[in-house]
Design an enzyme around this catalytic site. Structure first.
Site, PDB file in Angstrom:
ATOM      1  N   CYS A 139     -51.714 -29.532   9.576  1.00 44.24           N
ATOM      2  CA  CYS A 139     -50.547 -29.644   8.681  1.00 44.24           C
ATOM      3  C   CYS A 139     -49.768 -30.932   8.930  1.00 44.24           C
ATOM      4  O   CYS A 139     -50.250 -32.005   8.591  1.00 44.24           O
ATOM      5  CB  CYS A 139     -49.693 -28.380   8.824  1.00 44.24           C
ATOM      6  SG  CYS A 139     -48.635 -28.104   7.424  1.00 44.24           S
TER       7      CYS A 139
ATOM      8  N   ARG B  26     -43.215 -25.168  -2.306  1.00 46.69           N
ATOM      9  CA  ARG B  26     -43.755 -24.951  -0.957  1.00 46.69           C
ATOM     10  C   ARG B  26     -44.948 -24.011  -1.078  1.00 46.69           C
ATOM     11  O   ARG B  26     -44.833 -22.932  -1.665  1.00 46.69           O
ATOM     12  CB  ARG B  26     -42.675 -24.371  -0.045  1.00 46.69           C
ATOM     13  CG  ARG B  26     -43.074 -24.303   1.401  1.00 46.69           C
ATOM     14  CD  ARG B  26     -41.872 -24.378   2.328  1.00 46.69           C
ATOM     15  NE  ARG B  26     -42.329 -24.817   3.645  1.00 46.69           N
ATOM     16  CZ  ARG B  26     -42.452 -26.100   4.016  1.00 46.69           C
ATOM     17  NH1 ARG B  26     -42.091 -27.063   3.188  1.00 46.69           N
ATOM     18  NH2 ARG B  26     -42.923 -26.445   5.202  1.00 46.69           N
TER      19      ARG B  26
ATOM     20  N   HIS C 120     -52.902 -23.092   9.367  1.00 44.68           N
ATOM     21  CA  HIS C 120     -52.303 -22.539  10.579  1.00 44.68           C
ATOM     22  C   HIS C 120     -52.979 -21.191  10.844  1.00 44.68           C
ATOM     23  O   HIS C 120     -53.932 -20.821  10.150  1.00 44.68           O
ATOM     24  CB  HIS C 120     -50.810 -22.290  10.358  1.00 44.68           C
ATOM     25  CG  HIS C 120     -49.988 -23.521  10.185  1.00 44.68           C
ATOM     26  ND1 HIS C 120     -49.710 -24.390  11.214  1.00 44.68           N
ATOM     27  CD2 HIS C 120     -49.372 -24.026   9.086  1.00 44.68           C
ATOM     28  CE1 HIS C 120     -48.942 -25.369  10.760  1.00 44.68           C
ATOM     29  NE2 HIS C 120     -48.727 -25.170   9.479  1.00 44.68           N
TER      30      HIS C 120
HETATM   31  N1  GLN Z   1     -43.296 -30.959   6.933  1.00 45.34           N
HETATM   32  C1  GLN Z   1     -44.644 -30.920   6.347  1.00 45.34           C
HETATM   33  C2  GLN Z   1     -44.699 -30.198   4.994  1.00 45.34           C
HETATM   34  O1  GLN Z   1     -43.869 -29.332   4.732  1.00 45.34           O
HETATM   35  C3  GLN Z   1     -45.567 -30.197   7.326  1.00 45.34           C
HETATM   36  C4  GLN Z   1     -45.187 -28.744   7.545  1.00 45.34           C
HETATM   37  C5  GLN Z   1     -46.041 -28.076   8.617  1.00 45.34           C
HETATM   38  O2  GLN Z   1     -46.512 -28.707   9.561  1.00 45.34           O
HETATM   39  N2  GLN Z   1     -46.212 -26.732   8.476  1.00 45.34           N
HETATM   40  O3  GLN Z   1     -45.615 -30.469   4.223  1.00 45.34           O
END
Ligand code: GLN
Length: 244
Positions: free
Chosen positions: A96, A130, A195
Protein backbone atom coordinates in the site's frame (compact mmCIF):
# COMPACT_ATOMS: atom_id res chain seq x y z
CA UNK A 1 23.03 -27.08 0.19
CA UNK A 2 20.57 -28.37 2.76
CA UNK A 3 17.93 -25.92 3.97
CA UNK A 4 19.42 -25.96 7.48
CA UNK A 5 22.61 -24.45 6.03
CA UNK A 6 20.80 -21.59 4.26
CA UNK A 7 20.27 -18.00 5.41
CA UNK A 8 18.46 -14.88 4.20
CA UNK A 9 18.72 -11.32 5.48
CA UNK A 10 15.60 -9.17 5.73
CA UNK A 11 15.53 -5.37 6.13
CA UNK A 12 12.26 -4.03 7.49
CA UNK A 13 12.02 -0.43 6.30
CA UNK A 14 10.54 2.09 8.77
CA UNK A 15 8.13 -0.17 10.70
CA UNK A 16 7.68 2.48 13.40
CA UNK A 17 5.99 4.65 10.78
CA UNK A 18 4.62 2.24 8.15
CA UNK A 19 3.00 -0.77 9.79
CA UNK A 20 -0.68 -0.14 9.29
CA UNK A 21 -3.19 -3.01 9.49
CA UNK A 22 -0.61 -5.43 10.89
CA UNK A 23 1.71 -5.51 7.93
CA UNK A 24 4.30 -6.83 10.41
CA UNK A 25 2.50 -10.15 9.88
CA UNK A 26 4.36 -10.45 6.59
CA UNK A 27 7.71 -10.44 8.41
CA UNK A 28 6.40 -13.02 10.89
CA UNK A 29 5.22 -15.28 8.05
CA UNK A 30 8.52 -15.03 6.15
CA UNK A 31 10.57 -15.64 9.31
CA UNK A 32 8.48 -18.60 10.51
CA UNK A 33 8.38 -20.26 7.07
CA UNK A 34 12.17 -20.08 7.00
CA UNK A 35 12.68 -21.21 10.61
CA UNK A 36 10.29 -24.16 10.20
CA UNK A 37 12.69 -25.38 7.50
CA UNK A 38 15.83 -24.63 9.48
CA UNK A 39 16.72 -21.62 7.31
CA UNK A 40 18.35 -18.80 9.30
CA UNK A 41 16.84 -15.32 9.08
CA UNK A 42 18.85 -12.19 9.86
CA UNK A 43 16.32 -9.42 10.57
CA UNK A 44 17.20 -5.70 10.65
CA UNK A 45 14.75 -2.95 11.54
CA UNK A 46 15.65 0.21 9.61
CA UNK A 47 14.46 3.47 11.17
CA UNK A 48 14.75 7.14 10.20
CA UNK A 49 18.45 8.11 10.20
CA UNK A 50 19.72 4.53 9.92
CA UNK A 51 22.10 3.49 7.18
CA UNK A 52 20.85 0.66 4.94
CA UNK A 53 23.26 -2.18 4.13
CA UNK A 54 23.00 -5.06 1.65
CA UNK A 55 20.10 -7.41 2.30
CA UNK A 56 18.45 -10.20 0.32
CA UNK A 57 14.92 -8.96 1.10
CA UNK A 58 13.51 -5.47 1.78
CA UNK A 59 10.00 -5.06 3.25
CA UNK A 60 7.95 -1.88 3.74
CA UNK A 61 4.38 -1.69 5.02
CA UNK A 62 1.54 0.76 4.62
CA UNK A 63 0.59 3.88 6.51
CA UNK A 64 -1.29 7.14 6.64
CA UNK A 65 -0.31 10.04 4.39
CA UNK A 66 1.55 11.84 7.21
CA UNK A 67 3.81 8.89 7.97
CA UNK A 68 4.30 8.40 4.24
CA UNK A 69 5.61 11.95 3.98
CA UNK A 70 8.26 11.34 6.64
CA UNK A 71 9.32 8.03 5.12
CA UNK A 72 9.34 9.36 1.54
CA UNK A 73 12.02 11.93 2.34
CA UNK A 74 14.19 9.35 4.11
CA UNK A 75 13.66 6.60 1.53
CA UNK A 76 14.56 8.98 -1.31
CA UNK A 77 17.97 9.53 0.30
CA UNK A 78 18.64 5.81 -0.25
CA UNK A 79 17.30 5.72 -3.82
CA UNK A 80 20.59 5.01 -5.60
CA UNK A 81 21.60 2.24 -3.20
CA UNK A 82 18.18 0.56 -3.31
CA UNK A 83 18.12 0.80 -7.11
CA UNK A 84 21.47 -0.99 -7.24
CA UNK A 85 20.07 -3.62 -4.85
CA UNK A 86 17.09 -4.10 -7.17
CA UNK A 87 19.41 -4.51 -10.13
CA UNK A 88 21.44 -7.08 -8.15
CA UNK A 89 18.28 -9.18 -7.76
CA UNK A 90 17.25 -8.28 -4.22
CA UNK A 91 13.60 -8.96 -3.39
CA UNK A 92 11.39 -6.03 -2.40
CA UNK A 93 7.83 -6.23 -1.07
CA UNK A 94 5.90 -3.00 -0.55
CA UNK A 95 2.37 -2.88 0.84
CA UNK A 96 0.00 0.00 0.00
CA UNK A 97 1.70 3.23 1.15
CA UNK A 98 5.09 1.50 0.93
CA UNK A 99 4.16 0.21 -2.53
CA UNK A 100 3.27 3.73 -3.62
CA UNK A 101 6.75 4.94 -2.63
CA UNK A 102 8.33 2.25 -4.85
CA UNK A 103 6.93 4.19 -7.82
CA UNK A 104 7.92 7.62 -9.18
CA UNK A 105 5.63 9.65 -6.91
CA UNK A 106 2.48 9.78 -4.79
CA UNK A 107 0.43 12.95 -5.37
CA UNK A 108 -1.88 13.55 -2.38
CA UNK A 109 -4.91 15.78 -2.93
CA UNK A 110 -3.91 18.93 -1.20
CA UNK A 111 -0.18 18.56 -0.57
CA UNK A 112 3.07 18.54 -2.49
CA UNK A 113 3.98 15.44 -4.46
CA UNK A 114 5.88 12.78 -2.49
CA UNK A 115 8.83 11.57 -4.55
CA UNK A 116 9.19 7.79 -4.75
CA UNK A 117 12.36 5.83 -5.51
CA UNK A 118 11.26 4.56 -8.96
CA UNK A 119 12.00 0.88 -8.37
CA UNK A 120 8.74 0.39 -10.27
CA UNK A 121 7.68 2.31 -13.38
CA UNK A 122 4.46 3.47 -11.75
CA UNK A 123 2.88 6.56 -10.22
CA UNK A 124 0.05 7.22 -7.77
CA UNK A 125 -2.46 10.04 -7.50
CA UNK A 126 -5.00 10.58 -4.72
CA UNK A 127 -8.51 9.43 -5.62
CA UNK A 128 -11.81 10.88 -4.44
CA UNK A 129 -13.08 7.55 -3.12
CA UNK A 130 -11.51 5.32 -0.48
CA UNK A 131 -11.32 1.68 -1.52
CA UNK A 132 -11.99 -0.52 1.51
CA UNK A 133 -12.76 -4.23 1.45
CA UNK A 134 -11.76 -7.76 0.57
CA UNK A 135 -9.77 -8.41 -2.57
CA UNK A 136 -9.30 -11.53 -4.67
CA UNK A 137 -6.64 -11.39 -7.38
CA UNK A 138 -6.34 -13.89 -10.22
CA UNK A 139 -2.64 -14.58 -10.90
CA UNK A 140 -0.87 -16.77 -13.45
CA UNK A 141 2.52 -17.43 -11.84
CA UNK A 142 1.67 -19.52 -8.76
CA UNK A 143 -0.57 -22.35 -7.60
CA UNK A 144 -3.14 -21.65 -6.16
CA UNK A 145 -3.66 -19.07 -8.92
CA UNK A 146 -5.13 -16.49 -6.51
CA UNK A 147 -3.99 -13.98 -3.92
CA UNK A 148 -6.37 -12.72 -1.22
CA UNK A 149 -6.24 -9.76 1.15
CA UNK A 150 -7.84 -6.53 2.30
CA UNK A 151 -7.51 -3.08 0.76
CA UNK A 152 -7.82 0.35 2.37
CA UNK A 153 -6.47 3.14 0.18
CA UNK A 154 -7.52 6.23 -1.74
CA UNK A 155 -4.41 6.33 -3.90
CA UNK A 156 -4.81 5.29 -7.54
CA UNK A 157 -1.72 3.57 -8.95
CA UNK A 158 -0.99 3.33 -12.68
CA UNK A 159 1.67 1.05 -14.16
CA UNK A 160 3.89 1.89 -17.12
CA UNK A 161 6.65 0.38 -19.26
CA UNK A 162 7.96 -3.05 -18.20
CA UNK A 163 6.26 -2.94 -14.80
CA UNK A 164 3.57 -5.59 -14.89
CA UNK A 165 0.63 -6.20 -12.51
CA UNK A 166 0.64 -9.15 -10.09
CA UNK A 167 -2.72 -10.09 -11.53
CA UNK A 168 -6.27 -9.01 -12.20
CA UNK A 169 -8.88 -8.26 -9.59
CA UNK A 170 -11.81 -10.69 -9.39
CA UNK A 171 -13.14 -9.03 -6.22
CA UNK A 172 -12.28 -5.51 -5.08
CA UNK A 173 -10.59 -2.52 -6.75
CA UNK A 174 -6.85 -3.14 -6.80
CA UNK A 175 -4.47 -0.53 -8.22
CA UNK A 176 -7.04 2.04 -9.31
CA UNK A 177 -10.52 0.55 -9.66
CA UNK A 178 -10.40 1.19 -13.42
CA UNK A 179 -8.02 -1.16 -15.28
CA UNK A 180 -8.69 -4.29 -13.17
CA UNK A 181 -5.00 -4.61 -12.27
CA UNK A 182 -3.68 -5.27 -8.78
CA UNK A 183 -0.14 -4.85 -7.59
CA UNK A 184 3.03 -4.61 -9.60
CA UNK A 185 6.26 -6.41 -10.37
CA UNK A 186 9.50 -5.37 -12.04
CA UNK A 187 12.54 -7.65 -11.65
CA UNK A 188 12.16 -8.88 -8.03
CA UNK A 189 10.35 -5.77 -6.82
CA UNK A 190 6.75 -6.49 -5.80
CA UNK A 191 4.08 -4.06 -4.70
CA UNK A 192 0.52 -4.69 -3.67
CA UNK A 193 -2.47 -3.05 -1.99
CA UNK A 194 -3.21 -6.26 -0.10
CA UNK A 195 -3.12 -5.84 3.65
CA UNK A 196 -4.41 -8.65 5.79
CA UNK A 197 -1.62 -9.27 6.39
CA UNK A 198 -0.85 -10.67 2.99
CA UNK A 199 1.65 -13.51 3.38
CA UNK A 200 0.14 -15.61 6.21
CA UNK A 201 -2.93 -16.29 4.03
CA UNK A 202 -0.95 -16.58 0.80
CA UNK A 203 1.76 -19.13 1.78
CA UNK A 204 2.51 -19.94 -1.87
CA UNK A 205 3.49 -16.30 -2.46
CA UNK A 206 5.56 -16.22 0.76
CA UNK A 207 7.56 -19.27 -0.34
CA UNK A 208 8.00 -17.83 -3.84
CA UNK A 209 9.54 -14.67 -2.36
CA UNK A 210 11.81 -16.70 -0.04
CA UNK A 211 13.04 -18.75 -3.02
CA UNK A 212 13.85 -15.54 -4.91
CA UNK A 213 15.73 -14.16 -1.89
CA UNK A 214 17.76 -17.39 -1.64
CA UNK A 215 18.54 -17.17 -5.36
CA UNK A 216 19.75 -13.59 -4.88
CA UNK A 217 22.03 -14.67 -2.02
CA UNK A 218 23.42 -17.92 -3.42
CA UNK A 219 23.04 -17.48 -7.17
CA UNK A 220 21.16 -20.78 -7.55
CA UNK A 221 17.47 -21.52 -8.01
CA UNK A 222 15.83 -23.16 -4.97
CA UNK A 223 12.61 -25.13 -4.50
CA UNK A 224 11.67 -25.09 -0.83
CA UNK A 225 10.57 -28.29 0.91
CA UNK A 226 6.78 -28.37 1.45
CA UNK A 227 5.22 -27.38 4.79
CA UNK A 228 1.85 -28.51 6.10
CA UNK A 229 -0.19 -25.51 4.85
CA UNK A 230 -3.61 -27.04 5.48
CA UNK A 231 -4.66 -24.22 7.85
CA UNK A 232 -3.17 -21.46 5.72
CA UNK A 233 -4.78 -22.76 2.53
CA UNK A 234 -8.12 -23.35 4.28
CA UNK A 235 -8.00 -19.68 5.28
CA UNK A 236 -6.93 -18.65 1.77
CA UNK A 237 -9.68 -20.66 0.09
CA UNK A 238 -12.33 -19.34 2.50
CA UNK A 239 -11.51 -15.82 1.27
CA UNK A 240 -11.34 -16.48 -2.49
CA UNK A 241 -14.30 -14.73 -4.11
CA UNK A 242 -15.48 -13.36 -0.74
CA UNK A 243 -16.73 -9.78 -1.04
CA UNK A 244 -17.99 -9.26 2.53
N1 GLN B 1 -2.11 6.90 2.29
C1 GLN B 1 -2.20 5.98 1.15
C2 GLN B 1 -3.61 5.90 0.54
O1 GLN B 1 -4.59 6.14 1.24
C3 GLN B 1 -1.79 4.59 1.63
C4 GLN B 1 -2.73 4.02 2.68
C5 GLN B 1 -2.24 2.69 3.24
O2 GLN B 1 -1.05 2.42 3.32
N2 GLN B 1 -3.21 1.85 3.68
O3 GLN B 1 -3.72 5.53 -0.62
Amino acid sequence: MEEKDLKISIAHLYPKLLNLYGDMGNIIALTKRCEWRGITVEYDEINIGDDIKDHDFYFIGGGQDKQQEDVAIELYSHKDFLTSQRDDGAVFLGICGGYQLFGHYYQPFDKDKLLGISLLDAYTVAGKKRFIGNVTVDIDFLNPNTLVGFENHSGLTYLQGDTRPLGSVAIGNGNNGEDKTEGARFKNVFGTYLHGSLLPKNPHFADYLIELALEKRYGDKFKLSPLNDDLELMTHNSLVGKKY
